[in-house]
Scaffold this motif. Sequence first.
Motif, PDB file in Angstrom:
ATOM      1  N   THR A  40      11.086  18.875  17.225  1.00  0.00           N
ATOM      2  CA  THR A  40      11.363  20.178  16.609  1.00  0.00           C
ATOM      3  C   THR A  40      11.517  20.069  15.094  1.00  0.00           C
ATOM      4  OG1 THR A  40      13.732  19.960  17.098  1.00  0.00           O
ATOM      5  CG2 THR A  40      12.392  21.212  18.666  1.00  0.00           C
ATOM      6  N   LYS A  41      11.870  18.896  14.614  1.00  0.00           N
ATOM      7  CA  LYS A  41      11.945  18.671  13.162  1.00  0.00           C
ATOM      8  C   LYS A  41      10.585  18.916  12.512  1.00  0.00           C
ATOM      9  CE  LYS A  41      13.074  15.061   9.816  1.00  0.00           C
ATOM     10  NZ  LYS A  41      13.591  13.698   9.646  1.00  0.00           N
ATOM     11  N   TRP A  42       9.518  18.666  13.265  1.00  0.00           N
ATOM     12  CA  TRP A  42       8.157  18.821  12.765  1.00  0.00           C
ATOM     13  C   TRP A  42       7.499  20.102  13.274  1.00  0.00           C
ATOM     14  CZ3 TRP A  42       8.526  15.452   9.215  1.00  0.00           C
ATOM     15  CH2 TRP A  42       9.195  14.252   9.441  1.00  0.00           C
ATOM     16  N   GLY A  43       8.292  20.967  13.910  1.00  0.00           N
ATOM     17  CA  GLY A  43       7.748  22.229  14.399  1.00  0.00           C
ATOM     18  C   GLY A  43       6.961  22.088  15.689  1.00  0.00           C
ATOM     19  N   LEU A  44       7.240  21.036  16.436  1.00  0.00           N
ATOM     20  CA  LEU A  44       6.537  20.769  17.685  1.00  0.00           C
ATOM     21  C   LEU A  44       7.512  20.727  18.855  1.00  0.00           C
ATOM     22  CD1 LEU A  44       4.359  17.823  16.335  1.00  0.00           C
ATOM     23  CD2 LEU A  44       3.574  20.163  16.780  1.00  0.00           C
ATOM     24  N   THR A  95      16.630  18.457  22.626  1.00  0.00           N
ATOM     25  CA  THR A  95      15.288  18.841  22.174  1.00  0.00           C
ATOM     26  C   THR A  95      15.344  19.846  21.035  1.00  0.00           C
ATOM     27  OG1 THR A  95      14.378  18.429  24.373  1.00  0.00           O
ATOM     28  CG2 THR A  95      13.097  19.847  22.908  1.00  0.00           C
ATOM     29  N   MET A  96      16.162  20.873  21.178  1.00  0.00           N
ATOM     30  CA  MET A  96      16.184  21.948  20.180  1.00  0.00           C
ATOM     31  C   MET A  96      16.841  21.536  18.869  1.00  0.00           C
ATOM     32  SD  MET A  96      17.082  25.158  22.625  1.00  0.00           S
ATOM     33  CE  MET A  96      16.038  25.599  24.008  1.00  0.00           C
ATOM     34  N   THR A  97      17.792  20.592  18.917  1.00  0.00           N
ATOM     35  CA  THR A  97      18.480  20.176  17.694  1.00  0.00           C
ATOM     36  C   THR A  97      17.881  18.925  17.051  1.00  0.00           C
ATOM     37  OG1 THR A  97      20.066  18.748  18.840  1.00  0.00           O
ATOM     38  CG2 THR A  97      20.679  21.088  18.560  1.00  0.00           C
ATOM     39  N   GLY A  98      17.241  18.076  17.852  1.00  0.00           N
ATOM     40  CA  GLY A  98      16.759  16.801  17.329  1.00  0.00           C
ATOM     41  C   GLY A  98      17.898  15.857  16.981  1.00  0.00           C
ATOM     42  N   ARG A  99      19.080  16.137  17.516  1.00  0.00           N
ATOM     43  CA  ARG A  99      20.274  15.339  17.209  1.00  0.00           C
ATOM     44  C   ARG A  99      20.068  13.881  17.602  1.00  0.00           C
ATOM     45  NH1 ARG A  99      25.095  14.155  20.038  1.00  0.00           N
ATOM     46  NH2 ARG A  99      24.502  15.441  21.820  1.00  0.00           N
TER      47      ARG A  99
END
Length: 146
Positions: free
Chosen positions: A25-29, A52-56
């Motif tokens: 998700t950091k890369w818009g994927l 997944t949504m946070t990329g934590r």
Amino acid sequence: AGLQLALGADFRYATPDCKFSIMETKWGLIPDMSISITLRELVRIDVAKELTMTGRIISGEEAGQIGLVTKISDDPLQEATMLAKELSKRSPDAIACAKELYQSTWLASEKECLEEETRLQRKLLPSWNQMAASGRAFGWEVPYMK
């Protein structure tokens, strides 16, 4: 892709300070490489969504607590090697059928699970490796056939 590759393994070992993340998700994927299958077998849906949504980034310790890894160890290679040695003492047919049993029935109905258990057990019972395993249980060094 590192986490997705690790999730495809039967067993995963990590150090307590190891770092894990689902960064797409950091890369818009969105994550791919079968994570929608492998992740759901290990963690609750809300945990999968949050990661997944946070990329934590999470530690190996947390990964162990939520079920992403099999075991946390200061020496994961030694732990994995010990497991491999233990598995090598078992019937290769029984190991393969045990994996097949869980892979094919994890989300199946009770009826399908019992049918698959019966099918696989019938496959094992008349085999040389099953008799060798029984002999080994009594202390006889009977070789397994590959």
